[in-house]
Scaffold this motif. Sequence first.
Motif, PDB file in Angstrom:
ATOM      1  N   VAL A 185      12.338 -25.902  22.865  1.00  9.56           N
ATOM      2  CA  VAL A 185      10.932 -26.137  23.180  1.00  9.56           C
ATOM      3  C   VAL A 185      10.742 -26.016  24.698  1.00  9.56           C
ATOM      4  N   ALA A 186       9.689 -25.315  25.106  1.00  9.58           N
ATOM      5  CA  ALA A 186       9.462 -25.057  26.531  1.00  9.58           C
ATOM      6  C   ALA A 186       7.972 -24.994  26.815  1.00  9.58           C
ATOM      7  N   PRO A 187       7.565 -25.256  28.055  1.00 13.35           N
ATOM      8  CA  PRO A 187       6.155 -25.105  28.410  1.00 13.35           C
ATOM      9  C   PRO A 187       5.741 -23.641  28.265  1.00 13.35           C
ATOM     10  N   CYS A 188       4.511 -23.407  27.840  1.00 11.16           N
ATOM     11  CA  CYS A 188       4.005 -22.034  27.774  1.00 11.16           C
ATOM     12  C   CYS A 188       3.756 -21.515  29.183  1.00 11.16           C
ATOM     13  N   GLN A 189       4.211 -20.307  29.441  1.00  5.28           N
ATOM     14  CA  GLN A 189       4.076 -19.694  30.751  1.00  5.28           C
ATOM     15  C   GLN A 189       2.994 -18.623  30.739  1.00  5.28           C
ATOM     16  N   ASP A 190       1.871 -18.905  31.353  1.00  3.89           N
ATOM     17  CA  ASP A 190       0.825 -17.923  31.602  1.00  3.89           C
ATOM     18  C   ASP A 190       0.412 -17.124  30.368  1.00  3.89           C
ATOM     19  N   LEU A 191      -0.392 -17.744  29.521  1.00  2.15           N
ATOM     20  CA  LEU A 191      -0.917 -17.047  28.345  1.00  2.15           C
ATOM     21  C   LEU A 191      -2.233 -16.319  28.638  1.00  2.15           C
ATOM     22  N   LYS A 192      -2.652 -16.334  29.905  1.00  2.00           N
ATOM     23  CA  LYS A 192      -3.894 -15.656  30.267  1.00  2.00           C
ATOM     24  C   LYS A 192      -3.786 -14.164  29.986  1.00  2.00           C
ATOM     25  N   TYR A 193      -4.872 -13.591  29.505  1.00  2.00           N
ATOM     26  CA  TYR A 193      -4.959 -12.177  29.152  1.00  2.00           C
ATOM     27  C   TYR A 193      -4.095 -11.829  27.941  1.00  2.00           C
ATOM     28  N   THR A 194      -3.696 -12.817  27.168  1.00  2.00           N
ATOM     29  CA  THR A 194      -3.025 -12.564  25.902  1.00  2.00           C
ATOM     30  C   THR A 194      -3.951 -13.033  24.783  1.00  2.00           C
ATOM     31  N   VAL A 234       8.894 -29.959   9.797  1.00  2.00           N
ATOM     32  CA  VAL A 234       8.188 -28.812  10.369  1.00  2.00           C
ATOM     33  C   VAL A 234       7.287 -29.277  11.504  1.00  2.00           C
ATOM     34  N   PHE A 235       7.599 -28.834  12.728  1.00  2.00           N
ATOM     35  CA  PHE A 235       6.776 -29.193  13.878  1.00  2.00           C
ATOM     36  C   PHE A 235       5.941 -28.026  14.399  1.00  2.00           C
ATOM     37  N   GLY A 236       6.284 -26.800  14.023  1.00  4.21           N
ATOM     38  CA  GLY A 236       5.543 -25.656  14.535  1.00  4.21           C
ATOM     39  C   GLY A 236       5.455 -24.546  13.513  1.00  4.21           C
ATOM     40  N   VAL A 237       4.414 -23.706  13.655  1.00  4.11           N
ATOM     41  CA  VAL A 237       4.259 -22.497  12.842  1.00  4.11           C
ATOM     42  C   VAL A 237       4.212 -21.319  13.807  1.00  4.11           C
ATOM     43  N   LEU A 238       5.128 -20.387  13.644  1.00  2.00           N
ATOM     44  CA  LEU A 238       5.201 -19.237  14.543  1.00  2.00           C
ATOM     45  C   LEU A 238       3.944 -18.385  14.442  1.00  2.00           C
ATOM     46  N   ILE A 239       3.322 -18.111  15.573  1.00  2.00           N
ATOM     47  CA  ILE A 239       2.144 -17.241  15.555  1.00  2.00           C
ATOM     48  C   ILE A 239       2.314 -16.019  16.427  1.00  2.00           C
ATOM     49  N   GLY A 240       3.383 -15.907  17.208  1.00  2.00           N
ATOM     50  CA  GLY A 240       3.609 -14.677  17.952  1.00  2.00           C
ATOM     51  C   GLY A 240       4.383 -14.879  19.222  1.00  2.00           C
ATOM     52  N   GLY A 241       4.644 -13.756  19.892  1.00  2.00           N
ATOM     53  CA  GLY A 241       5.362 -13.774  21.153  1.00  2.00           C
ATOM     54  C   GLY A 241       4.464 -13.403  22.307  1.00  2.00           C
ATOM     55  N   SER A 242       4.965 -13.568  23.513  1.00  5.16           N
ATOM     56  CA  SER A 242       4.152 -13.239  24.684  1.00  5.16           C
ATOM     57  C   SER A 242       3.977 -11.738  24.795  1.00  5.16           C
ATOM     58  N   ARG A 243       2.876 -11.313  25.379  1.00  5.02           N
ATOM     59  CA  ARG A 243       2.538  -9.903  25.452  1.00  5.02           C
ATOM     60  C   ARG A 243       3.087  -9.269  26.728  1.00  5.02           C
ATOM     61  N   GLY A 244       3.347  -7.967  26.668  1.00  2.00           N
ATOM     62  CA  GLY A 244       3.674  -7.237  27.878  1.00  2.00           C
ATOM     63  C   GLY A 244       5.134  -6.941  28.059  1.00  2.00           C
ATOM     64  N   GLY A 245       5.974  -7.216  27.083  1.00  2.00           N
ATOM     65  CA  GLY A 245       7.381  -6.904  27.234  1.00  2.00           C
ATOM     66  C   GLY A 245       8.217  -7.663  26.237  1.00  2.00           C
ATOM     67  N   CYS A 246       9.475  -7.258  26.138  1.00  2.00           N
ATOM     68  CA  CYS A 246      10.384  -7.925  25.217  1.00  2.00           C
ATOM     69  C   CYS A 246      11.111  -9.049  25.941  1.00  2.00           C
ATOM     70  N   GLY A 248      11.390 -13.492  26.511  1.00  2.00           N
ATOM     71  CA  GLY A 248      10.479 -14.495  27.021  1.00  2.00           C
ATOM     72  C   GLY A 248      10.140 -15.538  25.982  1.00  2.00           C
ATOM     73  N   GLN A 249       8.979 -16.155  26.141  1.00  2.00           N
ATOM     74  CA  GLN A 249       8.590 -17.271  25.272  1.00  2.00           C
ATOM     75  C   GLN A 249       8.020 -16.793  23.948  1.00  2.00           C
ATOM     76  N   ILE A 250       7.984 -17.698  23.015  1.00  2.00           N
ATOM     77  CA  ILE A 250       7.321 -17.439  21.742  1.00  2.00           C
ATOM     78  C   ILE A 250       6.360 -18.586  21.482  1.00  2.00           C
ATOM     79  N   VAL A 251       5.272 -18.307  20.784  1.00  2.00           N
ATOM     80  CA  VAL A 251       4.175 -19.268  20.667  1.00  2.00           C
ATOM     81  C   VAL A 251       4.108 -19.830  19.257  1.00  2.00           C
ATOM     82  N   PHE A 252       3.906 -21.157  19.182  1.00  2.00           N
ATOM     83  CA  PHE A 252       3.818 -21.850  17.901  1.00  2.00           C
ATOM     84  C   PHE A 252       2.534 -22.668  17.833  1.00  2.00           C
TER      85      PHE A 252
END
Length: 268
Positions: A185-194, A234-246, A248-252
Amino acid sequence: MSFSPVRMIHSRKTNRCVAMFFISVSVSLVMLEVWKRLIPGTDCSEGERQHHVRVLYKAEGSRSGSCGGTLIRKQWVLTAGHCYKENTAGTLNVSVGVHPPGSNVQKNFTIPPENIQKYSSTLSDGDIMLLKLPEPVENIIPADLPERQCKHPPDGAMLQAAGHGSASKVYGKTETHLKCLGVSVAPCQDLKYTVFENEKHVFCGGSLPEQPVIESCGGDSGGGLLESGESDVVFGVLIGGSRGGCGGQIVFTDVCEYMEWIQNTISS
């Protein structure tokens, strides 16, 4: 807390390479349905993830999309809201007992529209969905939900995700054997423009300490992020990964933020 390795399934439409998990793609006339591979995932043991399900949406023509999900009650599955397109003609199917391969409890269900419960048609309000199976599932122990007044695990906690995405090719055939991968588990890094910029209740995950980067070029969602122990929670449901490259973080989606809705929906 203990957790295991993973890999995942369906994510939101995207035209670009996304961070973390697995890959596999199905193209429709109106969108790109992506699957995700979890790298470096390993085969889940036969005793793990027996509550993992496959969610398949089939629209008219060749359009289709695949997700994961988690059996949380004998008649209820938790998955991502974007795994069902309510404005297109099609059917939603759920396969239970998909792990281990060849399980004698495997069964397929078609979910009628009235049994599809989205939190919101606006995904930024909550990319989460409940599916009521036409009949209860026997011989599979569901995963547990967290307590009603819970908070998602703190940064650095180690959880597990899982999925069937191709481990060999970007657009390869899905794996027969479910893959597992550890996630920190990690803080989300810059989800702006995603596509996640306006999400209200999400958290992120990354590689475990001193482990290779978890990667996915594409998306794959719906599978549960679990805290493993005497029971899986169950603490999270996967909804996707960060945009712009392979990489990095993944979003739940944060399940704790929707516990009241989940409990009320199931009990009603």
